[in-house]
Scaffold this active site. Structure first.
Site, PDB file in Angstrom:
ATOM      1  N   ARG A   1      20.188   5.528  15.005  1.00  0.00           N
ATOM      2  CA  ARG A   1      20.307   6.807  14.306  1.00  0.00           C
ATOM      3  C   ARG A   1      21.641   7.528  14.465  1.00  0.00           C
ATOM      4  NH1 ARG A   1      14.836   9.274  16.412  1.00  0.00           N
ATOM      5  NH2 ARG A   1      15.524   7.954  18.109  1.00  0.00           N
TER       6      ARG A   1
ATOM      7  N   TYR B   1       3.158   0.470  26.945  1.00  0.00           N
ATOM      8  CA  TYR B   1       2.999   1.162  25.651  1.00  0.00           C
ATOM      9  C   TYR B   1       1.575   1.029  25.128  1.00  0.00           C
ATOM     10  CZ  TYR B   1       7.868   2.477  25.118  1.00  0.00           C
ATOM     11  OH  TYR B   1       9.083   3.074  25.292  1.00  0.00           O
TER      12      TYR B   1
HETATM   13  O1  CP3 Z   1      19.538  -2.502  20.283  1.00  0.00           O
HETATM   14  C1  CP3 Z   1      19.441  -2.569  19.058  1.00  0.00           C
HETATM   15  O2  CP3 Z   1      20.240  -2.041  18.275  1.00  0.00           O
HETATM   16  C2  CP3 Z   1      18.351  -3.447  18.467  1.00  0.00           C
HETATM   17  C3  CP3 Z   1      17.153  -2.845  18.040  1.00  0.00           C
HETATM   18  C4  CP3 Z   1      16.217  -2.215  19.059  1.00  0.00           C
HETATM   19  C5  CP3 Z   1      15.496  -1.020  18.788  1.00  0.00           C
HETATM   20  N1  CP3 Z   1      14.625  -0.820  19.815  1.00  0.00           N
HETATM   21  C6  CP3 Z   1      15.672  -0.204  17.578  1.00  0.00           C
HETATM   22  C7  CP3 Z   1      15.053   1.115  17.490  1.00  0.00           C
HETATM   23  C8  CP3 Z   1      15.805  -2.684  20.306  1.00  0.00           C
HETATM   24  C9  CP3 Z   1      16.319  -3.853  21.094  1.00  0.00           C
HETATM   25  C10 CP3 Z   1      14.783  -1.783  20.765  1.00  0.00           C
HETATM   26  C11 CP3 Z   1      14.066  -2.007  22.039  1.00  0.00           C
HETATM   27  C12 CP3 Z   1      13.150  -0.961  22.514  1.00  0.00           C
HETATM   28  N2  CP3 Z   1      12.249  -0.216  21.795  1.00  0.00           N
HETATM   29  C13 CP3 Z   1      12.992  -0.624  23.880  1.00  0.00           C
HETATM   30  C14 CP3 Z   1      13.731  -1.277  25.034  1.00  0.00           C
HETATM   31  C15 CP3 Z   1      15.100  -0.731  25.202  1.00  0.00           C
HETATM   32  C16 CP3 Z   1      15.177   0.686  25.645  1.00  0.00           C
HETATM   33  O3  CP3 Z   1      15.711   1.493  24.875  1.00  0.00           O
HETATM   34  O4  CP3 Z   1      14.719   0.996  26.743  1.00  0.00           O
HETATM   35  C17 CP3 Z   1      12.012   0.376  23.956  1.00  0.00           C
HETATM   36  C18 CP3 Z   1      11.544   1.060  25.223  1.00  0.00           C
HETATM   37  C19 CP3 Z   1      11.540   0.604  22.624  1.00  0.00           C
HETATM   38  C20 CP3 Z   1      10.481   1.553  22.182  1.00  0.00           C
HETATM   39  C21 CP3 Z   1      11.085   2.546  21.272  1.00  0.00           C
HETATM   40  N3  CP3 Z   1      11.288   2.332  19.923  1.00  0.00           N
HETATM   41  C22 CP3 Z   1      11.646   3.806  21.597  1.00  0.00           C
HETATM   42  C23 CP3 Z   1      11.622   4.448  22.974  1.00  0.00           C
HETATM   43  C24 CP3 Z   1      12.178   4.341  20.407  1.00  0.00           C
HETATM   44  C25 CP3 Z   1      12.932   5.641  20.216  1.00  0.00           C
HETATM   45  C26 CP3 Z   1      12.043   6.744  19.836  1.00  0.00           C
HETATM   46  C27 CP3 Z   1      12.787   8.000  19.447  1.00  0.00           C
HETATM   47  O5  CP3 Z   1      12.270   8.722  18.586  1.00  0.00           O
HETATM   48  O6  CP3 Z   1      13.871   8.250  19.986  1.00  0.00           O
HETATM   49  C28 CP3 Z   1      11.940   3.410  19.387  1.00  0.00           C
HETATM   50  C29 CP3 Z   1      12.365   3.532  17.998  1.00  0.00           C
HETATM   51  C30 CP3 Z   1      13.613   2.806  17.643  1.00  0.00           C
HETATM   52  N4  CP3 Z   1      13.858   1.510  18.017  1.00  0.00           N
HETATM   53  C31 CP3 Z   1      14.693   3.268  16.853  1.00  0.00           C
HETATM   54  C32 CP3 Z   1      15.585   2.200  16.730  1.00  0.00           C
HETATM   55  C33 CP3 Z   1      16.845   2.151  15.927  1.00  0.00           C
HETATM   56  C34 CP3 Z   1      14.812   4.641  16.199  1.00  0.00           C
HETATM   57  C35 CP3 Z   1      13.886   4.687  15.026  1.00  0.00           C
HETATM   58  C36 CP3 Z   1      14.170   5.731  13.965  1.00  0.00           C
HETATM   59  O7  CP3 Z   1      13.613   6.834  14.070  1.00  0.00           O
HETATM   60  O8  CP3 Z   1      14.886   5.416  13.004  1.00  0.00           O
END
Ligand code: CP3
Length: 339
Positions: free
Chosen positions: A27, A147
Site C-alpha cells: 500500500r 490466525y
Molecule cells: O512481501 C511482499 O510484498 C509479498 C506479499 C505478502 C503480503 N503479505 C501482501 C499483503 C507477503 C509475503 C505477506 C505475508 C504475510 N501476511 C505475513 C508474514 C509477514 C509479516 O508481515 O509478518 C503476515 C503476518 C500476513 C497477514 C497479513 N496480511 C497482515 C498482517 C496484513 C496487513 C493488514 C493491514 O491492514 O495492515 C495482510 C494484508 C496484506 N498482505 C497486504 C499486502 C500487500 C495489504 C492489503 C491491502 O489492504 O491492500
C-alpha cells in the site's frame, strides 16, 4: 538473468549484496492503491493477472534483485475450507475461527493444487516478465494456526497459547495438517517456477524456547524436508529469528531472514558458513530523512562487506505510510555499493 540472489543463497556472491524488501508490493505504492481501488485485497490475490501485475510493480519502479509473489500467508486457508478476508483498518479476518479440537477433526481432506491453483497461475503469468528470481512463500505452521485460532491480528495470541497449553495434542494435529498442506503448496509453487521460497513464521516470537522447539521448529523442519528434493533454497523469516537462529539452522534451511534485533556480523560468527543471512534494517529508519536512510543502509552494508552469503532486506515488512522516496534510496544505496 540477475543471479545475485541465488548466488548469495549459495554463498558464492562476490559482487554487492542483492536487495529485495518484504512487502515490496503494497500500500505504500500509489500504483498499488490505484489497482486496488474498488477491489478487495482478497479479490486481487485470487486474480492471477492482477497478482502478476502487482508482483511486477516494485521491480519496474525500483529494480530490486528479486520479486516476491503478490499473495498472502492466508491463501493456504482456501485449502482448509476456511473463509478469510483482509478488512480496511482491521487487517486479516477469519469468518469462523477455530475454537475446539472438533474444528481440527472436521478439517476437510485438502486438494491444494485445485484450491490454490490461482497461485500457480499467477506465477506462470509473472515469470516471462521477470529478469530476476521469483520468491514463493507460505506462512510458518505456528503462525498460520495462530490466525486460524485468533481469527484476526492479535497483540498477545492468548487464544492460541491457551489452546496450545490446554490441549497440545489437538494443537499438534492442527499444525500437522497445516504443514502437510503447506508442503503441497510450496511444491506447487516450485513446479510453477519460483526459484526460492521463504517461510513467514512471523509470530514465533510469542513462544518460549521450549515451546518453540515443540510447536514451531519441527514443522519448519518438515517444510524444509518436504521441498528438499527440488533443491530450491528456503529462507525462514520470523520476528524470533534473532532469538532462535541456531535452532532454525537445524531445520535444514538455507537461510535466515532476521528481525531488526540481530547483529548480523555476530550471527555470521556463530552460524555455519553455509547459512545465508538476510535482513535486517529496522524498517522504521525509512521514516527518517533520505540522508539518514542512506547512512544507515551503508552502515549495514559495511558490516556485512565481502560476505558471499548475505541478502539485504528489512527486519520486517514495509508499512503503508512509508515514503516511496525512502524505498528508492534504500535500493539505490545497495545497488551502487562498492564491495
Ligand atoms: O512481501 C511482499 O510484498 C509479498 C506479499 C505478502 C503480503 N503479505 C501482501 C499483503 C507477503 C509475503 C505477506 C505475508 C504475510 N501476511 C505475513 C508474514 C509477514 C509479516 O508481515 O509478518 C503476515 C503476518 C500476513 C497477514 C497479513 N496480511 C497482515 C498482517 C496484513 C496487513 C493488514 C493491514 O491492514 O495492515 C495482510 C494484508 C496484506 N498482505 C497486504 C499486502 C500487500 C495489504 C492489503 C491491502 O489492504 O491492500
Amino acid at each position: 538473468m540477475n543471479t545475485l540472489l541465488l548466488d548469495a543463497l549459495n554463498q558464492r556472491n562476490h559482487r554487492r549484496p542483492p536487495v529485495w524488501l518484504m512487502r515490496q508490493a503494497g500500500r505504500y505504492l500509489p500504483e498499488y492503491a490505484a489497482l486496488r481501488r474498488g477491489r478487495s485485497f482478497s479479490d486481487m490475490v485470487h486474480n492471477p493477472e492482477l497478482a502478476a501485475e502487482v508482483t511486477l510493480l516494485p521491480i519496474k519502479i525500483f529494480e530490486m534483485d528479486a520479486a516476491i509473489l503478490f499473495s498472502d500467508i492466508l491463501a493456504i486457508l482456501d485449502a482448509l475450507g476456511v473463509k478469510w478476508s483482509v478488512e480496511e483498518g482491521v487487517g486479516p479476518l477469519i469468518e469462523t475461527p477455530f475454537a475446539t479440537a472438533d474444528d481440527v477433526r472436521r478439517l476437510p481432506s485438502a486438494d491444494v493444487r485445485n484450491d490454490v491453483a490461482y497461485v500457480a497461475k499467477a506465477i506462470r503469468h509473472v515469470l516471462p516478465e521477470l529478469n530476476v528470481p521469483l520468491i514463493g512463500f507460505c506462512g510458518g505452521p505456528f503462525t498460520v494456526a495462530s490466525y486460524l485460532i485468533e481469527g484476526r491480528s492479535s497483540k498477545d495470541l492468548k487464544k492460541t497459547k491457551l489452546w496450545m497449553l490446554r490441549d497440545p495434542d489437538s494443537f499438534h494435529a492442527l499444525l500437522k495438517h497445516v504443514t502437510a498442506c503447506s508442503i503441497a503448496y510450496l511444491n506447487m509453487q516450485i513446479e510453477a517456477g519460483v526459484q526460492a521460497v521463504q517461510i513467514f513464521d512471523t509470530w514465533a516470537n510469542f513462544l518460549s524456547h521450549r515451546h518453540f522447539l515443540e510447536f514451531s521448529l519441527p514443522y519448519l523442519k518438515m517444510l524444509a524436508e518436504g521441498v528438499k528434493e527440488t533443491q530450491v533454497p528456503m529462507l525462514v523469516f520470523s520476528l524470533a529469528a534473532s532469538t532462535f537462529a541456531q535452532e532454525i539452522v537445524h531445520a535444514g534451511v538455507q537461510g535466515i531472514s532476521f528481525d531488526r534485533g540481530a547483529d548480523l556480523q555476530a550471527m555470521r560468527r556463530i552460524l555455519p558458513p553455509e547459512c545465508t543471512l538476510q535482513g535486517n534494517l529496522d524498517p522504521d529508519i525509512l521514516y527518517a530523512d533520505k540522508k539518514t536512510v542512506k547512512i544507515e543502509v551503508l552502515r549495514m552494508l559495511d558490516r556485512m562487506r565481502n560476505d558471499p552469503g548475505y541478502i539485504f532486506n528489512l527486519g520486517h515488512g514495509l508499512k503503508p505510510d512509508m515514503p516511496v522516496d525512502s524505498v528508492k534510496v534504500v535500493v539505490e544505496s545497495v545497488k551502487t555499493f562498492k564491495p
